[in-house]
Design a protein around this motif. Structure first.
Motif, PDB file in Angstrom:
ATOM      1  N   LYS A 146       0.910  -1.349   0.098  1.00  0.00           N
ATOM      2  CA  LYS A 146       0.146  -0.344   0.020  1.00  0.00           C
ATOM      3  C   LYS A 146       0.579   1.441   0.201  1.00  0.00           C
ATOM      4  O   LYS A 146       1.685   1.611   0.774  1.00  0.00           O
ATOM      5  CB  LYS A 146      -0.287  -0.243   1.560  1.00  0.00           C
ATOM      6  CG  LYS A 146      -1.584   0.857   1.048  1.00  0.00           C
ATOM      7  CD  LYS A 146      -3.212   1.031   2.823  1.00  0.00           C
ATOM      8  CE  LYS A 146      -3.805   2.286   2.479  1.00  0.00           C
ATOM      9  NZ  LYS A 146      -4.790   1.318   3.169  1.00  0.00           N
TER      10      LYS A 146
ATOM     11  N   ARG B 154       3.832  -1.233  -8.094  1.00  0.00           N
ATOM     12  CA  ARG B 154       2.107  -1.652  -7.536  1.00  0.00           C
ATOM     13  C   ARG B 154       2.087  -2.949  -9.091  1.00  0.00           C
ATOM     14  O   ARG B 154       2.036  -3.942  -8.708  1.00  0.00           O
ATOM     15  CB  ARG B 154       0.756  -0.684  -7.779  1.00  0.00           C
ATOM     16  CG  ARG B 154      -0.673  -1.999  -7.744  1.00  0.00           C
ATOM     17  CD  ARG B 154      -1.294  -0.603  -8.253  1.00  0.00           C
ATOM     18  NE  ARG B 154      -1.200  -0.553  -9.732  1.00  0.00           N
ATOM     19  CZ  ARG B 154      -2.087   0.065 -10.072  1.00  0.00           C
ATOM     20  NH1 ARG B 154      -2.770   1.286  -9.270  1.00  0.00           N
ATOM     21  NH2 ARG B 154      -2.048   0.448 -11.478  1.00  0.00           N
TER      22      ARG B 154
ATOM     23  N   GLY C  87      -0.664  -4.801  -4.892  1.00  0.00           N
ATOM     24  CA  GLY C  87      -1.426  -3.817  -3.894  1.00  0.00           C
ATOM     25  C   GLY C  87      -2.202  -2.050  -4.109  1.00  0.00           C
ATOM     26  O   GLY C  87      -2.718  -2.775  -5.517  1.00  0.00           O
ATOM     27  N   GLU C  88      -2.305  -1.410  -4.166  1.00  0.00           N
ATOM     28  CA  GLU C  88      -2.609  -0.624  -4.198  1.00  0.00           C
ATOM     29  C   GLU C  88      -2.176   1.400  -3.992  1.00  0.00           C
ATOM     30  O   GLU C  88      -0.625   1.161  -3.560  1.00  0.00           O
ATOM     31  CB  GLU C  88      -3.768  -0.329  -3.335  1.00  0.00           C
ATOM     32  CG  GLU C  88      -3.776   0.036  -1.983  1.00  0.00           C
ATOM     33  CD  GLU C  88      -5.276   0.977  -1.550  1.00  0.00           C
ATOM     34  OE1 GLU C  88      -5.381  -0.550  -0.524  1.00  0.00           O
ATOM     35  OE2 GLU C  88      -5.709   1.060  -1.820  1.00  0.00           O
TER      36      GLU C  88
ATOM     37  N   VAL D 156      -2.651   5.642  -3.566  1.00  0.00           N
ATOM     38  CA  VAL D 156      -3.316   6.453  -2.883  1.00  0.00           C
ATOM     39  C   VAL D 156      -2.669   7.329  -2.615  1.00  0.00           C
ATOM     40  O   VAL D 156      -2.015   7.580  -2.561  1.00  0.00           O
ATOM     41  CB  VAL D 156      -3.383   5.915  -1.610  1.00  0.00           C
ATOM     42  CG1 VAL D 156      -4.290   6.946  -0.714  1.00  0.00           C
ATOM     43  CG2 VAL D 156      -3.630   4.552  -0.965  1.00  0.00           C
TER      44      VAL D 156
ATOM     45  N   ILE E 233       0.123   1.650   5.427  1.00  0.00           N
ATOM     46  CA  ILE E 233       0.603   2.368   4.625  1.00  0.00           C
ATOM     47  C   ILE E 233       2.199   1.378   4.843  1.00  0.00           C
ATOM     48  O   ILE E 233       2.592   1.621   5.857  1.00  0.00           O
ATOM     49  CB  ILE E 233       1.082   3.448   4.899  1.00  0.00           C
ATOM     50  CG1 ILE E 233      -0.197   4.861   5.175  1.00  0.00           C
ATOM     51  CG2 ILE E 233       2.198   4.163   3.617  1.00  0.00           C
ATOM     52  CD1 ILE E 233      -0.928   4.296   3.818  1.00  0.00           C
TER      53      ILE E 233
END
Lengths: 262, 376
Positions: free
Chosen positions: A2, A49, A54-55, A57, A111
């Motif tokens: 993340k 990623r 994952g991501e 943000v 995170i």
């Protein structure tokens, strides 16, 4: 993994105005664009990623118009975005901004990595990334030109420090600021542009975060801007030297002597 | 009246501007000199997703409307009319399949339009503006058709992989079929050595007993003339946008030069003779832009746009040649040199007095539409 990428909307042109009392940049009504170095940070995040899943943000602080820049970032491939927007944040310097971002990152939670562009092109301080790392008590690497995931707990970062390149291993979670040389940011594809407006964008005000009022806005900003002015445009004359090398050398010598530089 | 774009439309136009300035404009003059796209240019254009702009989302496209698509083409043409023409050729062909293809054909073909370039072959050595003069044929065979013939001067010809082709299915009967360059009997011919739009591949294809299934027929048998006309209408809106973009390019160059170049102790831009040229270029550009915008608006609203599209191209192409000529004159001797871009801009514009129907044919169509309105 993340990854939070902190991005900033900067003036889209050099024609900017400043508050006559606070000397801060007037951001309301200003046509903005994404800080170019932040594009490198988003590109680095999206590539990570793509490598390990994952991501990504996005996180930004600014007026409502900053949403456009967050949409641009989501069109580059980020999955979601948070905008921190409140009158209470107005006048925040790098220290107050770093504190507010850190509190937002705490709230987002879980995170692994926090990325920044190496600096913003409007103020050129490069301080906010390190301040966030300090606030969160996380390891940091500035001026990254390469980020390689090592395992679930570590990344290896090549830091370009000009004369030397330093390779460091960071334990996650960590903060990294990214150089322009790290990558070539992708263009937003037309399909991704259309999709960017359907991705989640959450706005948080000062009421949504746990904040010490004395550490935000003007009150939380020890930086005092004494004076802001546009430098006088300078023009320089070019003088061609003769083609023949010997004559050119003599002409150059004459100029340097005439200027009192020898 | 300034068009209010939605946020995604603004993002598209911003991206296209950034892309054009960084990836296309720096190579525009090189394309004119070498008669080809630089290596990797088309691949990056496809990878960035430019083929998907007007393709509906159900086929994997971005689903942008005709107005912003044309505005994007205009912006690209400001950096490279050749690349804008390649996209125009693709979009008009996709539009034709969208309008006239069967559901099965659309489902099979249009998802490929995100990464394969499409083209429309109408012209032959014996017929361009006179479509009944063509000699390519489609003959009925069991479960399909057998296509034979030779198409020339196709925008994207030799580059595109999927082609709509106009053929005769009877003595006085035109039909359109879709063929793929992977089909047996399909082959490429020569690429034209045209004087303008030199980046854009414009070339020929040969069809030798190319067998296609029934669902590769667009519309109905005998509807080819109407399909060709519609494809031309769509192309002419985009051509208007290309021409407006060429004029913006020429005006920007001429105004910059007029500010920098001095004569008799003053920038030549302060001289009325030069100012008149700059004003004329701007008027030509603006009127062309208004015409393509009107035509694109009518198309977006589902209103008739054939006549407006013809006007955008008929007016725009002559206006752009005149505008580039004015800009060339501002540059004077340097304008006449192939080391500078003005001459190639004029030749790019000149192509569009011919391509997608000659200006003479445009004027006939416009006049006929006006005559018809006053018929007793």
């Amino acid at each position: 993994m993340k990854i939070v990428v902190c991005i900033k909307q900067v003036p889209g042109s050099n024609r900017v105005s400043f508050d006559p009392i606070t000397h801060n940049l007037v951001r309301e009504g200003m046509a903005g664009r994404m800080n170019p170095f932040d594009e490198n940070a988003i590109e680095a995040a999206v590539r990570l990623r793509e490598q390990v899943g994952g991501e990504v943000v996005l996180l930004s602080m600014g007026p409502d118009a900053t949403k456009e820049t967050l949409h641009d970032g989501m069109a580059m491939g980020a999955d979601s975005a948070y905008l921190l927007s409140s009158r209470a944040f107005a006048g925040s310097d790098t220290l107050a901004t770093g504190y507010i971002l850190a509190q937002a990152i705490r709230k987002i939670g879980a995170i692994d990595l926090i990325l920044f562009g190496r600096q913003a092109v409007d103020a050129d301080t490069g301080q906010v990334g390190p301040i966030v790392a300090t606030e969160l008590d996380l390891p940091q690497a500035t001026f990254a030109e390469k980020i390689q995931p090592l395992d679930a707990q570590h990344v290896v970062v090549n830091r370009d420090l000009g004369a030397v390149t330093q390779t460091v291993q960071l334990t996650l979670p960590a903060v990294i600021t990214v150089r322009a040389e790290a990558n070539q940011p992708r263009y937003e594809s037309p399909v991704a542009i259309q999709q960017s407006l359907t991705k989640p964008l959450t706005t948080w005000t000062d009421q949504d975060l746990t904040l010490d009022a004395s550490r935000i806005g003007q009150a939380g900003s020890p930086t005092i801007v004494r004076k802001v002015y546009a430098p006088e445009p300078t023009t320089r004359a070019a003088k061609p030297l003769p083609q023949d090398p010997k004559e050119a050398a003599k002409a150059l010598l004459d100029i340097l002597q005439a200027q009192g530089l020898l | 009246m300034e068009r209010q774009w939605t946020e995604p439309e603004q993002m598209l136009l911003r991206m296209a501007a950034k892309y054009t300035d960084a990836e296309l404009a720096p190579y525009d003059l090189e394309m004119a000199h070498t008669n080809r796209y630089p290596d990797g240019l088309v691949e990056k254009l496809i990878q960035t997703g430019f083929l998907t702009v007007m393709l509906p989302t159900e086929y994997g496209g971005a689903g942008f409307g005709p107005e912003v698509t044309a505005a994007m083409i205009e912006r690209i043409a400001k950096g490279s009319a050749s690349v804008a023409a390649t996209l125009e050729g693709h979009y008009k062909s996709v539009d034709a399949i969208l309008k006239y293809g069967t559901d099965a054909l659309k489902k099979a073909l249009l998802p490929q339009a995100t990464h394969r370039i499409f083209a429309f072959g109408m012209t032959e050595s014996t017929g361009g503006s006179n479509p009944m003069g063509i000699q390519s044929t489609a003959k009925r065979v069991a479960g399909g058709w057998l296509l034979n013939g030779n198409k020339v001067m196709i925008t994207n010809g030799t580059l595109a992989e999927v082609y709509c082709v106009l053929v005769k299915t009877g003595e006085q009967e035109l039909s359109v079929f879709v063929v793929d360059n992977s089909m047996p009997g399909f082959s490429f011919g020569k690429r034209e050595d045209f004087i303008g739009l030199r980046g854009t591949p414009i070339g020929e294809i040969f069809l030798s007993d190319v067998r296609v299934d029934d669902d590769h027929l667009l519309g109905r048998v005998g509807q080819g003339g109407a399909i060709g006309d519609h494809a031309h209408d769509d192309a002419r809106i985009l051509m208007g946008a290309v021409l407006s973009g060429i004029m913006q390019h020429a005006l920007s160059l001429a105004a910059k030069y007029a500010n920098e170049r001095t004569a008799l102790g003053t920038p030549i831009g302060q001289m009325q003779a030069i100012q008149r040229k700059l004003a004329d270029i701007k008027i030509n550009q603006e009127t062309t832009q208004l015409l393509w915008e009107r035509a694109a608006y009518a198309k977006a609203q589902g209103q008739p746009y054939s006549e407006l599209a013809a006007m955008a191209k008929a007016h725009g192409s002559r206006a752009a040649v005149a505008a580039c000529d004015d800009a060339l004159q501002v540059y004077a001797g340097y304008g006449y040199s192939n080391d500078y871009p003005l001459a190639h801009l004029m030749l790019d514009a000149r192509a569009l007095e011919i391509a997608e129907g000659t200006v003479e044919k445009m004027r006939t169509a416009i006049a006929q539409a006006e005559l018809k309105k006053e018929e007793a």
